[in-house]
Enzyme design. Structure first.
Site, PDB file in Angstrom:
ATOM      1  N   GLY A   1       0.719  -1.625   0.310  1.00 52.01           N
ATOM      2  CA  GLY A   1       0.131   0.235   0.058  1.00 52.01           C
ATOM      3  C   GLY A   1       1.150   1.160   0.127  1.00 52.01           C
ATOM      4  O   GLY A   1       2.200   1.182   0.667  1.00 52.01           O
TER       5      GLY A   1
ATOM      6  N   TYR B   1     -22.917  16.740  12.705  1.00 54.04           N
ATOM      7  CA  TYR B   1     -22.596  15.949  12.947  1.00 54.04           C
ATOM      8  C   TYR B   1     -20.811  16.385  13.297  1.00 54.04           C
ATOM      9  O   TYR B   1     -20.576  17.619  12.350  1.00 54.04           O
ATOM     10  CB  TYR B   1     -21.995  14.834  12.034  1.00 54.04           C
ATOM     11  CG  TYR B   1     -21.249  13.715  12.093  1.00 54.04           C
ATOM     12  CD1 TYR B   1     -22.029  12.852  12.477  1.00 54.04           C
ATOM     13  CD2 TYR B   1     -20.229  13.853  11.780  1.00 54.04           C
ATOM     14  CE1 TYR B   1     -21.212  11.494  13.747  1.00 54.04           C
ATOM     15  CE2 TYR B   1     -19.312  12.534  12.639  1.00 54.04           C
ATOM     16  CZ  TYR B   1     -19.010  11.296  13.103  1.00 54.04           C
ATOM     17  OH  TYR B   1     -18.787  10.354  13.270  1.00 54.04           O
TER      18      TYR B   1
ATOM     19  N   HIS C   1      -3.675   4.394  -1.521  1.00 57.43           N
ATOM     20  CA  HIS C   1      -3.272   2.224  -2.634  1.00 57.43           C
ATOM     21  C   HIS C   1      -3.803   1.333  -1.853  1.00 57.43           C
ATOM     22  O   HIS C   1      -2.299   1.710  -0.778  1.00 57.43           O
ATOM     23  CB  HIS C   1      -2.984   2.746  -3.856  1.00 57.43           C
ATOM     24  CG  HIS C   1      -2.592   0.855  -4.352  1.00 57.43           C
ATOM     25  ND1 HIS C   1      -4.466   0.387  -5.076  1.00 57.43           N
ATOM     26  CD2 HIS C   1      -1.536   0.526  -4.955  1.00 57.43           C
ATOM     27  CE1 HIS C   1      -3.756  -0.479  -5.609  1.00 57.43           C
ATOM     28  NE2 HIS C   1      -2.762  -0.866  -4.939  1.00 57.43           N
TER      29      HIS C   1
ATOM     30  N   HIS D   1      -4.030  -2.833  -0.659  1.00 55.45           N
ATOM     31  CA  HIS D   1      -4.846  -4.066  -1.048  1.00 55.45           C
ATOM     32  C   HIS D   1      -5.327  -4.549   0.351  1.00 55.45           C
ATOM     33  O   HIS D   1      -5.356  -6.194   0.576  1.00 55.45           O
ATOM     34  CB  HIS D   1      -3.766  -5.215  -1.508  1.00 55.45           C
ATOM     35  CG  HIS D   1      -3.316  -4.619  -2.711  1.00 55.45           C
ATOM     36  ND1 HIS D   1      -3.289  -5.978  -3.657  1.00 55.45           N
ATOM     37  CD2 HIS D   1      -2.841  -3.389  -3.678  1.00 55.45           C
ATOM     38  CE1 HIS D   1      -2.886  -5.346  -4.678  1.00 55.45           C
ATOM     39  NE2 HIS D   1      -2.069  -4.129  -4.922  1.00 55.45           N
TER      40      HIS D   1
ATOM     41  N   ASP E   1     -23.525   7.813   5.020  1.00 54.13           N
ATOM     42  CA  ASP E   1     -22.708   8.933   5.925  1.00 54.13           C
ATOM     43  C   ASP E   1     -21.220   9.236   4.949  1.00 54.13           C
ATOM     44  O   ASP E   1     -20.560  10.407   5.211  1.00 54.13           O
ATOM     45  CB  ASP E   1     -22.155   8.545   7.544  1.00 54.13           C
ATOM     46  CG  ASP E   1     -23.498   8.839   8.602  1.00 54.13           C
ATOM     47  OD1 ASP E   1     -24.090   8.536   7.708  1.00 54.13           O
ATOM     48  OD2 ASP E   1     -23.208   7.485   9.531  1.00 54.13           O
TER      49      ASP E   1
ATOM     50  N   HIS F   1      -8.199  -5.710  -9.391  1.00 53.51           N
ATOM     51  CA  HIS F   1      -6.860  -5.438  -8.014  1.00 53.51           C
ATOM     52  C   HIS F   1      -7.404  -5.118  -7.112  1.00 53.51           C
ATOM     53  O   HIS F   1      -7.340  -6.048  -6.449  1.00 53.51           O
ATOM     54  CB  HIS F   1      -6.439  -3.754  -9.005  1.00 53.51           C
ATOM     55  CG  HIS F   1      -4.964  -3.513  -9.056  1.00 53.51           C
ATOM     56  ND1 HIS F   1      -4.217  -2.225 -10.093  1.00 53.51           N
ATOM     57  CD2 HIS F   1      -4.362  -3.611  -7.838  1.00 53.51           C
ATOM     58  CE1 HIS F   1      -3.240  -1.957  -9.026  1.00 53.51           C
ATOM     59  NE2 HIS F   1      -3.309  -2.406  -7.768  1.00 53.51           N
TER      60      HIS F   1
ATOM     61  N   GLY G   1       8.146  -0.761  -2.359  1.00 49.62           N
ATOM     62  CA  GLY G   1       9.228  -1.710  -1.748  1.00 49.62           C
ATOM     63  C   GLY G   1       9.298  -2.402  -0.543  1.00 49.62           C
ATOM     64  O   GLY G   1      10.592  -2.904   0.245  1.00 49.62           O
TER      65      GLY G   1
END
Lengths: 233, 233, 233, 233
Positions: free
Chosen positions: B29, B230, B96, B98, B121, B172, B47
């Site tokens: 991510g 809220y 991003h 997974h 919401d 993906h 990585g």
């Protein structure tokens, strides 16, 4: 420190990663690390909890499965590791767990379908599930034959063990491997995660299509191809 | 401290939130933070494990995806972020992951239906899943095209990126965004939670109806409308 | 310390239990504690993360939902709590969460069937799910009407609020209550656990029968009857 | 220290393992440890949270279920433990929990099928689920009759309590036992894990075959047979 201290230390560190990554309950998993020049590997002693392990407790075994050094019995899965090291001189570490989702797929006797890029980042095919072995093989040298079960399913599926570093043994549980203990354990965690996602995918959409070839190749190449651009050089 | 230290720090803090919120396994991510005046963004190096990140390791890239500052390779998803920043000058952070349930929906190639107020919401529509891209686009500049896949699905569904801050890329995984790293990561956690609840809802009642319009509007308005009540003023 | 310090402290402690018991993500839940003699209750301020709460930040509101003391806006669900306290002078604490499994049942618009003694230890009936409210009610004072939705479903099912301390609001999420904040939060955790078990039960056996009457009565009586023998005297 | 201090300490340690292994919510489980020579057992006091337990709070009860020593009420499940100790003089510890997956199978009123070696490593049969008891038995001495329910299902299935150390009580929850508290609690954790894997297996493949006899025998023998080679000598 003996001549095998390096592989004992790596095997010890690898075994400790299993509970850390939630891949094992109690003592249900083992990591081994091989020294191909010496023709031996270090493996977890059988039935010893991870928090009682020490580097010195790792057992040194040759590729026939005979104990070379150590006071404890090696893992009962030792002959499976031995067979694989005999056949794969470019694999330095093997891992066996009963991780929950991967084991459920093994019990289902189904290959894990390649549904997405999370899977394709690691391998380009479905993860194969070896069928249960014949009764004769089970009654013979069971753990030794488990090694051949793994070799055979890869052969049958025309998969190379450097491209597919994980296999389910039907009714049993997963085995993974790699160039180091860290990589082999990493593969066990990837497999568990991919197994959970594939399970959920089929529950959400029983007709979910597999990943198309262009995407499979792209994701694998960007991580493992000649022009790989994932990670650092 | 360089001129980009502010966005590097925010990107660093945002990336550290991913493992904290259980949204990533290993390095799966990335969070980026843009400075639209300078035309650059800071992004996670490719990585590198989250616990090895430092503020200085964040890579500075321009909106064409070219590295401006930094010794490490940027995330392989960098061109996707770049395309989105090019088109959205009111978005300051993109994430991003997974994450498990959101990725399972992406693999299922289905939009996440709006089943309840937890979803409403945050947004008033089903969360769209972009179809897999064409083989030509995949073989071309894949991660760059992923950006257009996201832009296109929003266009096709007539959704504005300020009203719908999350998308699934078919086969993906999810992308989310927001006005800050904290908000964009928050959206990733909301998406994962909504994805899990929608999965369970359909398992419990395959005929569960979607939320009716009056409730969708009420819940969204009370959090995001002109008279929102809220949270604190 | 003001005159409401006692209920503010109990509400504060109750709110802190929500993340501890994994019942909330971010700020998605609130606990209130009433003082029926004073006609007021203390409730969580809206949108404030649990780790930023202080005893002093709790807002004091009357049973019409008007703020009596406090610098922050009370939870947007305040009118729901107010309606319930108006009608139930023997309830001292109310809890609202979006806990995952209970919310999935609410989204499914199904009552949670009484499948086992874990459920019967707490209540003798299915846990009711109120149908979504009419469009007119939603457009009116929504959170106020949610209170009546809860009162109405109990009336319709002929359930007493002292015997059934938990309800699902259809398409929305659960509400629970009790004689103290600890008991009301306990009920939220029980509900989440019972909701997960009921989900799994129906997945394993879609024809699973409900608990028979003799067992329902036995388990409830041993914990709550005149001759209860569960727990300490 | 009284004459029962040894079993009180072991029961105390066993009870503390339940929350550690995520087998209980709140106070929903109990461990007892018997001294067959003295005809007594130590058991958790009823309704007391695990973090409030002390060695001294364990209650000493005889095999008729009468309190011999202790100021607190024993667990409401005490008569079930008493009946089992009366009949099994080679069992030193009994555990009852409402662990999630095992309880869901109990609520489903189905035996847990033997799908894999994880199961076969511990027992060679499906894990039996006792049918709900008759109304007469429920209205009588319910917890006492629960003990007979367990004895009867083992008899009916022709299972020995030394070979099958775990049972589901239909509509209720699991009981496990063993030669020590550590072993009995271990069995509760094994059961929960096997129950989860069996649930997933049937979701993935509703037609998943059971483990074949040769594998059942092999796995059980290697851990429990005359020539067992799992674990240390």
């Amino acid at each position: 420190m003996g001549k095998y201290s390096y592989i004992k230390e790596e095997a010890y560190e690898g075994n400790l990663l299993l509970p850390k990554l939630n891949l094992v309950l109690f003592t249900w998993g083992n990591v081994s690390v091989a020294d191909h020049k010496e023709g031996v590997f270090a493996i977890k002693p059988s039935g010893v909890p991870y928090d009682k392990l020490t580097i010195e407790s790792m057992v040194i075994v040759d590729f026939e499965g005979e104990v070379i050094e150590g006071n404890l019995r090696p893992s009962s899965d030792t002959p499976t590791h031995a067979v694989l090291y005999q056949h794969w001189n470019d694999v330095n570490s093997i891992v066996h767990t009963h991780s929950t989702y991967a084991t459920a797929w093994a019990q289902s006797q189904l290959d894990i379908p390649i549904f997405g890029t999370t899977h394709a980042d690691h391998t380009t095919s479905d993860i194969p599930c070896a069928p249960p072995m014949s009764d004769e093989m089970i009654k013979g040298d069971y753990e030794y034959q488990t090694g051949f079960q793994i070799l055979n399913i890869l052969k049958e599926k025309k998969l190379n063990h450097k491209e597919m570093e994980m296999v389910l043994v039907g009714n049993h549980a997963p085995f993974t491997w790699g160039e180091s203990a860290i990589k082999a354990v990493y593969n066990s965690a990837v497999l568990e995660n991919v197994a959970k996602m594939a399970y959920l995918t089929r529950q959400i959409n029983p007709k979910a299509p597999k990943l198309k070839d262009a995407l499979i190749n792209k994701h694998y190449e960007r991580k493992h191809g000649a022009n790989a651009y994932y990670g650092q050089k």
